[in-house]
Design a protein around this motif. Structure first.
Motif, PDB file in Angstrom:
ATOM      1  N   ASP A  95      33.644  27.995  41.518  1.00 39.75           N
ATOM      2  CA  ASP A  95      34.497  27.646  40.823  1.00 39.75           C
ATOM      3  C   ASP A  95      35.382  29.193  39.931  1.00 39.75           C
ATOM      4  N   LEU A  96      34.487  29.567  40.341  1.00 41.28           N
ATOM      5  CA  LEU A  96      34.748  31.375  39.350  1.00 41.28           C
ATOM      6  C   LEU A  96      36.244  31.617  41.181  1.00 41.28           C
ATOM      7  N   LEU A  97      36.141  30.989  42.127  1.00 44.78           N
ATOM      8  CA  LEU A  97      37.243  31.195  42.605  1.00 44.78           C
ATOM      9  C   LEU A  97      38.300  30.023  42.432  1.00 44.78           C
ATOM     10  N   ASP A  98      38.000  29.028  42.097  1.00 46.70           N
ATOM     11  CA  ASP A  98      39.408  27.879  41.707  1.00 46.70           C
ATOM     12  C   ASP A  98      39.458  28.503  40.618  1.00 46.70           C
ATOM     13  N   TRP A  99      39.201  28.948  39.797  1.00 44.09           N
ATOM     14  CA  TRP A  99      39.603  29.634  38.265  1.00 44.09           C
ATOM     15  C   TRP A  99      40.325  30.683  38.311  1.00 44.09           C
ATOM     16  N   PHE A 100      39.872  31.742  39.609  1.00 46.57           N
ATOM     17  CA  PHE A 100      40.910  33.008  39.943  1.00 46.57           C
ATOM     18  C   PHE A 100      41.768  31.999  40.673  1.00 46.57           C
ATOM     19  N   GLN A 101      42.043  31.454  41.539  1.00 43.90           N
ATOM     20  CA  GLN A 101      43.752  30.749  42.106  1.00 43.90           C
ATOM     21  C   GLN A 101      44.520  30.281  41.336  1.00 43.90           C
ATOM     22  N   GLN A 102      43.318  29.829  39.969  1.00 43.72           N
ATOM     23  CA  GLN A 102      44.641  29.527  38.727  1.00 43.72           C
ATOM     24  C   GLN A 102      45.539  30.121  38.260  1.00 43.72           C
ATOM     25  N   LEU A 103      44.521  31.513  37.884  1.00 46.21           N
ATOM     26  CA  LEU A 103      45.457  32.377  37.323  1.00 46.21           C
ATOM     27  C   LEU A 103      45.978  33.323  38.403  1.00 46.21           C
ATOM     28  N   LEU A 104      45.834  33.307  39.005  1.00 50.47           N
ATOM     29  CA  LEU A 104      47.486  33.671  40.431  1.00 50.47           C
ATOM     30  C   LEU A 104      48.283  33.056  40.192  1.00 50.47           C
ATOM     31  N   GLU A 105      48.126  31.664  39.870  1.00 49.69           N
ATOM     32  CA  GLU A 105      49.268  31.149  40.148  1.00 49.69           C
ATOM     33  C   GLU A 105      49.540  30.997  38.546  1.00 49.69           C
ATOM     34  N   GLN A 106      49.187  31.102  38.019  1.00 51.59           N
ATOM     35  CA  GLN A 106      49.926  31.087  36.381  1.00 51.59           C
ATOM     36  C   GLN A 106      50.683  32.463  35.846  1.00 51.59           C
ATOM     37  N   ALA A 107      50.351  33.606  37.006  1.00 51.01           N
ATOM     38  CA  ALA A 107      50.885  34.699  36.404  1.00 51.01           C
ATOM     39  C   ALA A 107      51.641  34.640  37.403  1.00 51.01           C
ATOM     40  N   ASP A 108      52.134  33.606  38.286  1.00 53.33           N
ATOM     41  CA  ASP A 108      53.169  33.796  38.946  1.00 53.33           C
ATOM     42  C   ASP A 108      53.432  35.136  40.727  1.00 53.33           C
ATOM     43  N   LEU A 109      51.382  34.977  40.931  1.00 55.44           N
ATOM     44  CA  LEU A 109      51.801  35.889  42.030  1.00 55.44           C
ATOM     45  C   LEU A 109      51.191  35.354  43.486  1.00 55.44           C
ATOM     46  N   THR A 110      50.719  34.208  43.245  1.00 55.35           N
ATOM     47  CA  THR A 110      51.226  33.162  45.050  1.00 55.35           C
ATOM     48  C   THR A 110      51.379  33.941  46.115  1.00 55.35           C
ATOM     49  N   GLU A 111      53.300  34.280  46.053  1.00 51.34           N
ATOM     50  CA  GLU A 111      53.688  34.447  46.569  1.00 51.34           C
ATOM     51  C   GLU A 111      53.250  36.153  47.001  1.00 51.34           C
ATOM     52  N   GLN A 112      52.783  37.192  46.239  1.00 53.44           N
ATOM     53  CA  GLN A 112      52.463  38.377  46.570  1.00 53.44           C
ATOM     54  C   GLN A 112      50.926  38.670  47.276  1.00 53.44           C
ATOM     55  N   VAL A 113      50.172  38.194  46.875  1.00 52.81           N
ATOM     56  CA  VAL A 113      48.644  37.779  46.844  1.00 52.81           C
ATOM     57  C   VAL A 113      48.098  36.723  46.757  1.00 52.81           C
ATOM     58  N   GLN A 114      47.300  36.728  48.000  1.00 55.36           N
ATOM     59  CA  GLN A 114      46.607  35.359  48.221  1.00 55.36           C
ATOM     60  C   GLN A 114      44.470  35.704  48.212  1.00 55.36           C
ATOM     61  N   LEU A 115      44.233  34.938  48.147  1.00 51.83           N
ATOM     62  CA  LEU A 115      42.958  35.134  47.967  1.00 51.83           C
ATOM     63  C   LEU A 115      41.465  34.863  49.609  1.00 51.83           C
ATOM     64  N   ALA A 116      40.806  35.506  49.894  1.00 49.69           N
ATOM     65  CA  ALA A 116      39.799  34.984  50.675  1.00 49.69           C
ATOM     66  C   ALA A 116      38.620  35.036  49.785  1.00 49.69           C
ATOM     67  N   SER A 117      37.697  34.179  50.802  1.00 47.46           N
ATOM     68  CA  SER A 117      36.227  33.452  50.783  1.00 47.46           C
ATOM     69  C   SER A 117      35.344  33.923  50.775  1.00 47.46           C
ATOM     70  N   PHE A 118      34.537  34.307  50.251  1.00 51.93           N
ATOM     71  CA  PHE A 118      32.766  35.024  51.115  1.00 51.93           C
ATOM     72  C   PHE A 118      32.275  34.946  50.513  1.00 51.93           C
ATOM     73  N   HIS A 119      30.454  34.328  50.503  1.00 46.44           N
ATOM     74  CA  HIS A 119      29.225  34.136  50.287  1.00 46.44           C
ATOM     75  C   HIS A 119      28.189  34.722  51.032  1.00 46.44           C
ATOM     76  N   PRO A 120      26.944  34.643  50.248  1.00 44.13           N
ATOM     77  CA  PRO A 120      25.860  34.441  50.925  1.00 44.13           C
ATOM     78  C   PRO A 120      25.278  33.406  51.913  1.00 44.13           C
ATOM     79  N   HIS A 121      25.951  32.800  50.964  1.00 49.85           N
ATOM     80  CA  HIS A 121      25.181  30.863  51.756  1.00 49.85           C
ATOM     81  C   HIS A 121      26.333  30.301  51.515  1.00 49.85           C
ATOM     82  N   TYR A 122      27.673  30.673  52.190  1.00 49.36           N
ATOM     83  CA  TYR A 122      29.148  29.469  52.588  1.00 49.36           C
ATOM     84  C   TYR A 122      28.913  29.018  53.751  1.00 49.36           C
ATOM     85  N   LEU A 123      29.524  27.356  52.818  1.00 47.42           N
ATOM     86  CA  LEU A 123      29.323  26.450  53.567  1.00 47.42           C
ATOM     87  C   LEU A 123      31.039  25.484  53.565  1.00 47.42           C
ATOM     88  N   PHE A 124      31.255  25.575  54.722  1.00 47.26           N
ATOM     89  CA  PHE A 124      32.512  24.552  54.972  1.00 47.26           C
ATOM     90  C   PHE A 124      32.224  23.482  54.877  1.00 47.26           C
TER      91      PHE A 124
END
Length: 189
Positions: A95-124
């Motif tokens: 949920d936090l990752l999605d929110w941060f991605q939305q903030l990145l899009e709202q700031a029009d920064l997706t062409e400058q920064v991308q997010l990668a995600s890691f978590h102790p219990h990561y599940l694909f």
């Protein structure tokens, strides 16, 4: 770069554990072929967040985005944002990752920064929960990686099949076997 000794002891420990994970798993197993050079040149910014309130999380994230974008890429090539509280559940982290991605899009920064995600219990999604592939994205703390888009574009021009990296990582982990992988990532069991 910055001196981790000036940080609170708890943050120093988070950074030390994250660096150990990077050395042993990410670089040690070559899970990310692009990471070793920026780590060796000390171009990674490590930022620790203890906040749980939305306003504080947003401020932390936006400050770190700004810090990355304003820094010379030879000084700070990439940033790791580690969260110490409130994101133990993988769903909450997503949920936090999605929110941060939305903030990145709202700031029009997706062409400058991308997010990668890691978590102790990561599940694909769609992958058996016991599959070792999840360990490619398991880290000691919930972590969001801020990557400079132009740097990723540059390094990927030298890679004929970027998807092969992920497949090679799975082969590496399967070859090691569950016991060794879990020994490298005891938090991800």
């Amino acid at each position: 770069m910055f001196d981790p000794q000036t940080l609170p002891h708890a943050h120093q420990e988070v950074i030390e554990n994250t660096r150990h994970w990077l050395d042993e798993m990410v670089v040690g197993l070559n899970l990310c072929p692009f990471s070793s050079s920026v780590i060796a040149r000390d171009q990674v910014r490590y930022a620790v967040c203890d906040a749980t309130a939305d306003e504080q999380l947003q401020q932390f994230y936006l400050s770190e985005l700004q810090r990355l974008l304003e820094a010379n890429e030879n000084d700070v090539a990439t940033s790791l944002l580690m969260f110490t509280q409130g994101l133990e559940e993988f769903g909450d982290y997503l949920d936090l990752l999605d929110w941060f991605q939305q903030l990145l899009e709202q700031a029009d920064l997706t062409e400058q920064v991308q997010l990668a995600s890691f978590h102790p219990h990561y599940l694909f999604e769609g992958v058996d929960a016991d599959d070792l592939s999840h360990f490619t994205n398991r880290s000691p703390y919930p972590t969001i990686h801020l990557l400079r888009q132009d740097q990723m574009t540059k390094v990927l021009t030298h890679v004929s099949d970027p998807k092969a990296i992920y497949l090679d990582n799975i082969k590496t982990l399967n070859k090691l076997g569950r016991r060794q992988v879990e020994a490298l990532c005891p938090w991800g069991k």
